[in-house]
Design a protein around this motif. Structure first.
Motif, PDB file in Angstrom:
ATOM      1  N   ASN A   1       0.846  -1.205   0.000  1.00 55.41           N
ATOM      2  CA  ASN A   1       0.000   0.000   0.000  1.00 55.41           C
ATOM      3  C   ASN A   1       0.871   1.240   0.000  1.00 55.41           C
ATOM      4  O   ASN A   1       1.859   1.301   0.734  1.00 55.41           O
ATOM      5  CB  ASN A   1      -0.866   0.053   1.261  1.00 55.41           C
ATOM      6  CG  ASN A   1      -2.014  -0.930   1.193  1.00 55.41           C
ATOM      7  OD1 ASN A   1      -2.111  -1.811   2.012  1.00 55.41           O
ATOM      8  ND2 ASN A   1      -2.845  -0.795   0.216  1.00 55.41           N
ATOM      9  N   GLY A   2       0.485   2.191  -0.837  1.00 57.57           N
ATOM     10  CA  GLY A   2       1.182   3.471  -0.822  1.00 57.57           C
ATOM     11  C   GLY A   2       2.524   3.486  -1.542  1.00 57.57           C
ATOM     12  O   GLY A   2       3.263   4.460  -1.475  1.00 57.57           O
ATOM     13  N   ALA A   3       2.838   2.403  -2.257  1.00 58.74           N
ATOM     14  CA  ALA A   3       4.142   2.307  -2.930  1.00 58.74           C
ATOM     15  C   ALA A   3       4.267   3.274  -4.106  1.00 58.74           C
ATOM     16  O   ALA A   3       5.374   3.633  -4.503  1.00 58.74           O
ATOM     17  CB  ALA A   3       4.377   0.883  -3.414  1.00 58.74           C
TER      18      ALA A   3
ATOM     19  N   LYS B   1       1.948   2.811  -6.991  1.00 57.96           N
ATOM     20  CA  LYS B   1       1.428   2.116  -8.178  1.00 57.96           C
ATOM     21  C   LYS B   1       0.343   2.944  -8.870  1.00 57.96           C
ATOM     22  O   LYS B   1       0.388   3.160 -10.088  1.00 57.96           O
ATOM     23  CB  LYS B   1       0.862   0.738  -7.788  1.00 57.96           C
ATOM     24  CG  LYS B   1       1.865  -0.156  -7.084  1.00 57.96           C
ATOM     25  CD  LYS B   1       1.285  -1.507  -6.727  1.00 57.96           C
ATOM     26  CE  LYS B   1       0.167  -1.495  -5.710  1.00 57.96           C
ATOM     27  NZ  LYS B   1       0.557  -1.046  -4.356  1.00 57.96           N
ATOM     28  N   THR B   2      -0.626   3.400  -8.085  1.00 54.65           N
ATOM     29  CA  THR B   2      -1.731   4.162  -8.676  1.00 54.65           C
ATOM     30  C   THR B   2      -1.233   5.495  -9.226  1.00 54.65           C
ATOM     31  O   THR B   2      -1.690   5.948 -10.282  1.00 54.65           O
ATOM     32  CB  THR B   2      -2.848   4.370  -7.635  1.00 54.65           C
ATOM     33  OG1 THR B   2      -3.218   3.081  -7.136  1.00 54.65           O
ATOM     34  CG2 THR B   2      -4.069   5.033  -8.245  1.00 54.65           C
ATOM     35  N   THR B   3      -0.277   6.097  -8.553  1.00 51.29           N
ATOM     36  CA  THR B   3       0.296   7.361  -9.049  1.00 51.29           C
ATOM     37  C   THR B   3       0.913   7.133 -10.428  1.00 51.29           C
ATOM     38  O   THR B   3       0.683   7.907 -11.360  1.00 51.29           O
ATOM     39  CB  THR B   3       1.365   7.881  -8.055  1.00 51.29           C
ATOM     40  OG1 THR B   3       0.736   8.100  -6.796  1.00 51.29           O
ATOM     41  CG2 THR B   3       1.996   9.160  -8.542  1.00 51.29           C
ATOM     42  N   LEU B   4       1.664   6.054 -10.568  1.00 50.11           N
ATOM     43  CA  LEU B   4       2.308   5.746 -11.848  1.00 50.11           C
ATOM     44  C   LEU B   4       1.260   5.571 -12.956  1.00 50.11           C
ATOM     45  O   LEU B   4       1.364   6.166 -14.026  1.00 50.11           O
ATOM     46  CB  LEU B   4       3.157   4.473 -11.705  1.00 50.11           C
ATOM     47  CG  LEU B   4       3.903   4.016 -12.954  1.00 50.11           C
ATOM     48  CD1 LEU B   4       5.002   4.998 -13.312  1.00 50.11           C
ATOM     49  CD2 LEU B   4       4.502   2.638 -12.757  1.00 50.11           C
TER      50      LEU B   4
HETATM   51  N1  LIG Z   1      -3.320  13.603  -4.369  1.00 49.02           N
HETATM   52  C1  LIG Z   1      -2.393  13.266  -3.478  1.00 49.02           C
HETATM   53  N2  LIG Z   1      -1.831  14.177  -2.663  1.00 49.02           N
HETATM   54  C2  LIG Z   1      -0.883  13.843  -1.777  1.00 49.02           C
HETATM   55  N3  LIG Z   1      -0.404  12.577  -1.605  1.00 49.02           N
HETATM   56  C3  LIG Z   1      -0.933  11.614  -2.390  1.00 49.02           C
HETATM   57  C4  LIG Z   1      -1.948  11.896  -3.367  1.00 49.02           C
HETATM   58  N4  LIG Z   1      -2.265  10.742  -3.994  1.00 49.02           N
HETATM   59  C5  LIG Z   1      -1.480   9.780  -3.435  1.00 49.02           C
HETATM   60  N5  LIG Z   1      -0.678  10.300  -2.476  1.00 49.02           N
HETATM   61  C6  LIG Z   1       0.304   9.574  -1.672  1.00 49.02           C
HETATM   62  O1  LIG Z   1       1.267   9.004  -2.522  1.00 49.02           O
HETATM   63  C7  LIG Z   1       1.649   7.697  -2.057  1.00 49.02           C
HETATM   64  C8  LIG Z   1       1.471   6.681  -3.155  1.00 49.02           C
HETATM   65  O2  LIG Z   1       0.097   6.476  -3.379  1.00 49.02           O
HETATM   66  P1  LIG Z   1      -0.460   5.486  -4.505  1.00 49.02           P
HETATM   67  O3  LIG Z   1      -1.944   5.579  -4.489  1.00 49.02           O
HETATM   68  O4  LIG Z   1       0.240   5.766  -5.776  1.00 49.02           O
HETATM   69  O5  LIG Z   1       0.023   4.087  -3.933  1.00 49.02           O
HETATM   70  P2  LIG Z   1      -0.372   2.615  -4.364  1.00 49.02           P
HETATM   71  O6  LIG Z   1       0.904   1.872  -4.525  1.00 49.02           O
HETATM   72  O7  LIG Z   1      -1.295   2.647  -5.528  1.00 49.02           O
HETATM   73  O8  LIG Z   1      -1.121   2.100  -3.081  1.00 49.02           O
HETATM   74  P3  LIG Z   1      -2.390   1.095  -2.947  1.00 49.02           P
HETATM   75  O9  LIG Z   1      -1.822  -0.261  -3.136  1.00 49.02           O
HETATM   76  O10 LIG Z   1      -2.808   1.358  -1.550  1.00 49.02           O
HETATM   77  O11 LIG Z   1      -3.386   1.495  -3.966  1.00 49.02           O
HETATM   78  C9  LIG Z   1       0.812   7.434  -0.818  1.00 49.02           C
HETATM   79  O12 LIG Z   1       1.601   7.700   0.319  1.00 49.02           O
HETATM   80  C10 LIG Z   1      -0.318   8.418  -0.931  1.00 49.02           C
HETATM   81  O13 LIG Z   1      -0.783   8.807   0.347  1.00 49.02           O
END
Ligand SMILES: Nc1ncnc2c1ncn2[C@@H]1O[C@H](COP(=O)(O)OP(=O)(O)OP(=O)(O)O)[C@@H](O)[C@H]1O
Length: 311
Positions: free
Chosen positions: A39-41, A43-46
């Motif tokens: 979680n939070g790595a 992935k979704t941001t990418l």
């Molecule tokens: N709009 C935003 N503003 C500030 N921080 C953000 C924002 N969106 C995501 N983050 C932070 O960036 C980090 C990466 O989030 P992300 O959603 O990319 O992770 P993830 O690997 O997809 O996690 P998960 O498996 O929980 O979906 C997290 O710490 C999250 O809190």
């Protein structure tokens, strides 16, 4: 051939948090690529950057020859996204939702294609149902149908099987394989090493915004093949019998369990000989199970391996 090229991609959100740290990644045409991370790595941001939902702080992304920022529409047309949550009109029907999605990408209507997609996803019978009348699993199928409606070359699936039942997970996997056979490149995110192992040709491990490893799945699984065997004893033990010394066991749960960590890919795991020796010395057990290393353990392993390599 590379279908998606990501270079130097970073994202620092407005609050100052850096969610991606200079990621470089080349995705090959026609592969299934799993992006694995806790979680939070990031992935979704990418995924969100590649799909034009989030603006990168630095770096470039080229999708099938199109820069996602300079040539957004052409790049976006090549990409399908199945997000974690459904964002769609709950009062609309399945058929209208999926048909409309195709139109939004400027593609001409193609009822025969939409019919095939809905049939492939076992949604055809439900085509006149409103989205809000569907079960959670069916809503997920609608998300996939929407993403496929404009015939993308590259399909992103953001945690496709999180919280779905076994049947839908199986369907999802066979659907993904079918798409790959038609030449679609698939990038999925997951928390589960088993899912990556089952599905992907290659795996990328992302942790704290950094892509720490990209590897062929088979090679990665070899590296990560450690398992733990737990035996629930018929009678608790105060200490481990000396006859079992060579297995390096640990006694757990107040002496009720024996744990044995082994390399599942080794020619000799030591498991059969351990069970034989236990039987020879009359040590009985009620139950046993094996567990794959958790993702946390894997990260710890990977990070320490990298540090060892550096020092
Ligand atoms: N709009 C935003 N503003 C500030 N921080 C953000 C924002 N969106 C995501 N983050 C932070 O960036 C980090 C990466 O989030 P992300 O959603 O990319 O992770 P993830 O690997 O997809 O996690 P998960 O498996 O929980 O979906 C997290 O710490 C999250 O809190």
């Amino acid at each position: 051939m590379t279908v998606l090229s990501i270079s130097g991609l970073s994202k620092t959100y407005a609050g100052g948090f850096t969610a991606l740290k200079s990621v470089d990644l080349e995705i090959r045409k026609g592969e299934i690529f799993a992006l694995l991370g806790p979680n939070g790595a990031g992935k979704t941001t990418l995924i969100s950057i590649v799909c034009g939902i989030v603006t990168p702080t630095t770096g470039t992304v080229i999708a099938d020859g199109h820069d996602i920022r300079r040539d957004y529409r052409a790049a976006r047309m090549k990409i399908g996204l199945v997000p974690q949550e459904l964002h769609t009109d709950a009062f609309e029907t399945v058929l209208a939702t999926v048909s409309l999605s195709r139109g939004m990408f400027g593609r001409a209507p193609d009822p025969a294609l939409i019919e095939r997609i809905l049939k492939d996803l076992s949604l055809w019978e439900k085509r006149s149902s409103k989205i809000m009348e569907l079960s959670g699993g069916m809503k997920r199928r609608v998300m996939i149908a929407k993403a496929l409606s404009h015939e993308p070359e590259i399909l992103f699936l953001d945690e496709p099987t999180a919280g779905v039942d076994v049947e839908l997970r199986r369907d999802m996997w066979s659907l993904v394989r079918g798409l790959r056979e038609r030449g679609v490149t698939i990038i999925l995110t997951t928390h589960y090493i088993e899912e990556a192992e089952e599905m992907a040709d290659r795996v990328g491990v992302i942790n704290k915004g950094a892509l720490i490893l990209v590897e062929e799945t088979a090679v990665l699984m070899k590296k990560l093949g450690r398992k733990t065997l737990t035996l629930n004893l018929a009678e608790p033990l105060a200490v481990l019998p000396p006859e079992l010394g060579e297995w390096n066991l640990t006694l757990k749960a107040d002496g009720n369990e024996i744990a044995y960590e082994f390399d599942a890919n080794a020619e000799r795991t030591g498991v059969p000989s351990l069970l034989r020796r236990m039987s020879d010395i009359g040590l009985a057990f009620k139950d046993l199970n094996t567990q794959q290393s958790s993702l946390e353990d894997i990260f710890v392993g990977l990070v320490s391996d990298r540090q060892e390599a550096v020092s």
